[in-house]
Scaffold this motif. Structure first.
Motif, PDB file in Angstrom:
ATOM      1  N   GLY A  13       0.819  -1.203   0.000  1.00 33.84           N
ATOM      2  CA  GLY A  13       0.000   0.000   0.000  1.00 33.84           C
ATOM      3  C   GLY A  13       0.854   1.256   0.000  1.00 33.84           C
ATOM      4  N   ALA A  14       0.192   2.365  -0.211  1.00 31.56           N
ATOM      5  CA  ALA A  14       0.883   3.649  -0.275  1.00 31.56           C
ATOM      6  C   ALA A  14       1.463   4.027   1.079  1.00 31.56           C
ATOM      7  CB  ALA A  14      -0.086   4.725  -0.747  1.00 31.56           C
ATOM      8  N   ALA A  15       2.564   4.755   1.019  1.00 21.97           N
ATOM      9  CA  ALA A  15       3.200   5.275   2.227  1.00 21.97           C
ATOM     10  C   ALA A  15       3.162   6.798   2.161  1.00 21.97           C
ATOM     11  CB  ALA A  15       4.641   4.796   2.329  1.00 21.97           C
ATOM     12  N   THR A  16       3.058   7.423   3.315  1.00 21.13           N
ATOM     13  CA  THR A  16       3.076   8.880   3.399  1.00 21.13           C
ATOM     14  C   THR A  16       4.362   9.309   4.068  1.00 21.13           C
ATOM     15  OG1 THR A  16       0.670   8.937   3.591  1.00 21.13           O
ATOM     16  CG2 THR A  16       1.862  10.921   4.246  1.00 21.13           C
ATOM     17  N   TYR A  17       5.156  10.095   3.351  1.00 14.64           N
ATOM     18  CA  TYR A  17       6.381  10.656   3.901  1.00 14.64           C
ATOM     19  C   TYR A  17       6.144  12.132   4.161  1.00 14.64           C
ATOM     20  CZ  TYR A  17       8.899   6.412   2.844  1.00 14.64           C
ATOM     21  OH  TYR A  17       9.314   5.115   2.826  1.00 14.64           O
ATOM     22  N   MET A  18       6.359  12.540   5.397  1.00  8.71           N
ATOM     23  CA  MET A  18       6.236  13.940   5.788  1.00  8.71           C
ATOM     24  C   MET A  18       7.633  14.426   6.118  1.00  8.71           C
ATOM     25  SD  MET A  18       2.863  13.895   8.129  1.00  8.71           S
ATOM     26  CE  MET A  18       1.283  13.434   7.455  1.00  8.71           C
ATOM     27  N   LEU A  19       8.091  15.417   5.360  1.00  6.40           N
ATOM     28  CA  LEU A  19       9.459  15.898   5.469  1.00  6.40           C
ATOM     29  C   LEU A  19       9.461  17.325   6.014  1.00  6.40           C
ATOM     30  CD1 LEU A  19      10.332  14.578   1.952  1.00  6.40           C
ATOM     31  CD2 LEU A  19      11.166  13.593   4.086  1.00  6.40           C
ATOM     32  N   SER A  20      10.017  17.500   7.195  1.00  9.08           N
ATOM     33  CA  SER A  20      10.062  18.829   7.804  1.00  9.08           C
ATOM     34  C   SER A  20      11.176  19.660   7.181  1.00  9.08           C
ATOM     35  CB  SER A  20      10.260  18.716   9.316  1.00  9.08           C
ATOM     36  OG  SER A  20      11.608  18.443   9.619  1.00  9.08           O
ATOM     37  N   ASP A  21      11.143  20.958   7.444  1.00  6.99           N
ATOM     38  CA  ASP A  21      12.192  21.841   6.949  1.00  6.99           C
ATOM     39  C   ASP A  21      13.340  21.984   7.943  1.00  6.99           C
ATOM     40  OD1 ASP A  21      11.227  23.547   8.934  1.00  6.99           O
ATOM     41  OD2 ASP A  21      10.406  25.010   7.524  1.00  6.99           O
ATOM     42  N   GLY A  22      13.348  21.147   8.960  1.00  5.35           N
ATOM     43  CA  GLY A  22      14.412  21.157   9.952  1.00  5.35           C
ATOM     44  C   GLY A  22      14.103  21.989  11.181  1.00  5.35           C
ATOM     45  N   SER A  23      13.048  22.804  11.113  1.00  4.71           N
ATOM     46  CA  SER A  23      12.705  23.636  12.269  1.00  4.71           C
ATOM     47  C   SER A  23      11.845  22.858  13.266  1.00  4.71           C
ATOM     48  CB  SER A  23      11.964  24.899  11.829  1.00  4.71           C
ATOM     49  OG  SER A  23      10.656  24.585  11.397  1.00  4.71           O
ATOM     50  N   TYR A  24      11.892  23.307  14.495  1.00  6.81           N
ATOM     51  CA  TYR A  24      11.101  22.682  15.549  1.00  6.81           C
ATOM     52  C   TYR A  24       9.605  22.753  15.210  1.00  6.81           C
ATOM     53  CZ  TYR A  24       8.697  22.038  19.981  1.00  6.81           C
ATOM     54  OH  TYR A  24       7.824  21.610  20.948  1.00  6.81           O
ATOM     55  N   GLN A  25       9.141  23.929  14.750  1.00 16.30           N
ATOM     56  CA  GLN A  25       7.722  24.114  14.461  1.00 16.30           C
ATOM     57  C   GLN A  25       7.261  23.203  13.322  1.00 16.30           C
ATOM     58  OE1 GLN A  25       5.647  26.062  16.403  1.00 16.30           O
ATOM     59  NE2 GLN A  25       4.097  24.916  15.293  1.00 16.30           N
ATOM     60  N   SER A  26       8.069  23.083  12.289  1.00 15.32           N
ATOM     61  CA  SER A  26       7.731  22.219  11.165  1.00 15.32           C
ATOM     62  C   SER A  26       7.622  20.762  11.619  1.00 15.32           C
ATOM     63  CB  SER A  26       8.780  22.357  10.067  1.00 15.32           C
ATOM     64  OG  SER A  26       8.523  21.493   8.998  1.00 15.32           O
ATOM     65  N   GLU A  27       8.591  20.324  12.400  1.00 16.43           N
ATOM     66  CA  GLU A  27       8.577  18.953  12.922  1.00 16.43           C
ATOM     67  C   GLU A  27       7.334  18.726  13.789  1.00 16.43           C
ATOM     68  OE1 GLU A  27      10.127  15.083  13.580  1.00 16.43           O
ATOM     69  OE2 GLU A  27      11.026  16.619  12.319  1.00 16.43           O
ATOM     70  N   LYS A  28       7.027  19.671  14.638  1.00 15.79           N
ATOM     71  CA  LYS A  28       5.864  19.571  15.520  1.00 15.79           C
ATOM     72  C   LYS A  28       4.562  19.501  14.717  1.00 15.79           C
ATOM     73  CE  LYS A  28       3.539  22.144  19.160  1.00 15.79           C
ATOM     74  NZ  LYS A  28       3.509  23.385  19.918  1.00 15.79           N
ATOM     75  N   ASP A  29       4.422  20.374  13.708  1.00 14.18           N
ATOM     76  CA  ASP A  29       3.212  20.390  12.882  1.00 14.18           C
ATOM     77  C   ASP A  29       3.018  19.079  12.128  1.00 14.18           C
ATOM     78  OD1 ASP A  29       2.804  22.993  13.753  1.00 14.18           O
ATOM     79  OD2 ASP A  29       3.467  23.908  11.858  1.00 14.18           O
ATOM     80  N   LEU A  30       4.097  18.568  11.554  1.00 11.64           N
ATOM     81  CA  LEU A  30       3.997  17.312  10.799  1.00 11.64           C
ATOM     82  C   LEU A  30       3.746  16.126  11.721  1.00 11.64           C
ATOM     83  CD1 LEU A  30       6.706  17.820   8.051  1.00 11.64           C
ATOM     84  CD2 LEU A  30       4.218  17.984   7.828  1.00 11.64           C
ATOM     85  N   GLN A  31       4.343  16.147  12.898  1.00 16.01           N
ATOM     86  CA  GLN A  31       4.099  15.069  13.860  1.00 16.01           C
ATOM     87  C   GLN A  31       2.625  15.058  14.276  1.00 16.01           C
ATOM     88  OE1 GLN A  31       6.811  12.960  14.525  1.00 16.01           O
ATOM     89  NE2 GLN A  31       5.104  11.705  15.131  1.00 16.01           N
TER      90      GLN A  31
END
Length: 122
Positions: A13-31
């Motif tokens: 099945g399909a996989a979803t990759y969420m790639l942050s921009d390295g910032s804390y906020q980006s990581e938090k939002d994607l998580q």
């Protein structure tokens, strides 16, 4: 799957990759999006959050030639990108869940008798 370098167990099945921009906020939002998707789709959903500027995340970006982060990719079993979003205007979890449900139809053909090629011509 050609993304074996991620050291992530792959299932059908399909996989979803969420790639942050390295910032804390980006990581938090994607998580947060990943947590919501897992709650909505169940634990069998393949949802991977990675830092797009380091290690595995950077390798995924290189593999798909992703130059703008953050990014969300829905990747089919044959490693082709089915749907992608990049930049600050990422999709809602509902949009991602919908695209994931459609990716299954794309893989096995639309059950109404039209394949994905015909659907794009409508």
């Amino acid at each position: 799957m050609g993304l074996d370098f991620t050291n992530r167990k792959d299932s059908h099945g399909a996989a979803t990759y969420m790639l942050s921009d390295g910032s804390y906020q980006s990581e938090k939002d994607l998580q947060q999006k990943a947590t919501e998707l897992t709650a909505q789709l169940g634990t069998n959903a393949q949802i991977v959050v990675l830092d797009g500027v380091r290690s595995e995340g950077q390798q995924v970006c290189d593999f798909y030639d992703i130059t703008t982060l953050p990014a969300v990719l829905i990747v089919l079993d044959d490693d082709q990108i089915y749907q992608s979003w990049v930049g600050q205007n990422l999709p809602t979890t509902e949009d991602i869940a919908y695209a994931l449900s459609q990716s299954g139809l794309h893989m096995r053909g639309d059950q109404t008798g039209r394949d994905s090629t015909q659907l794009s011509e409508i």
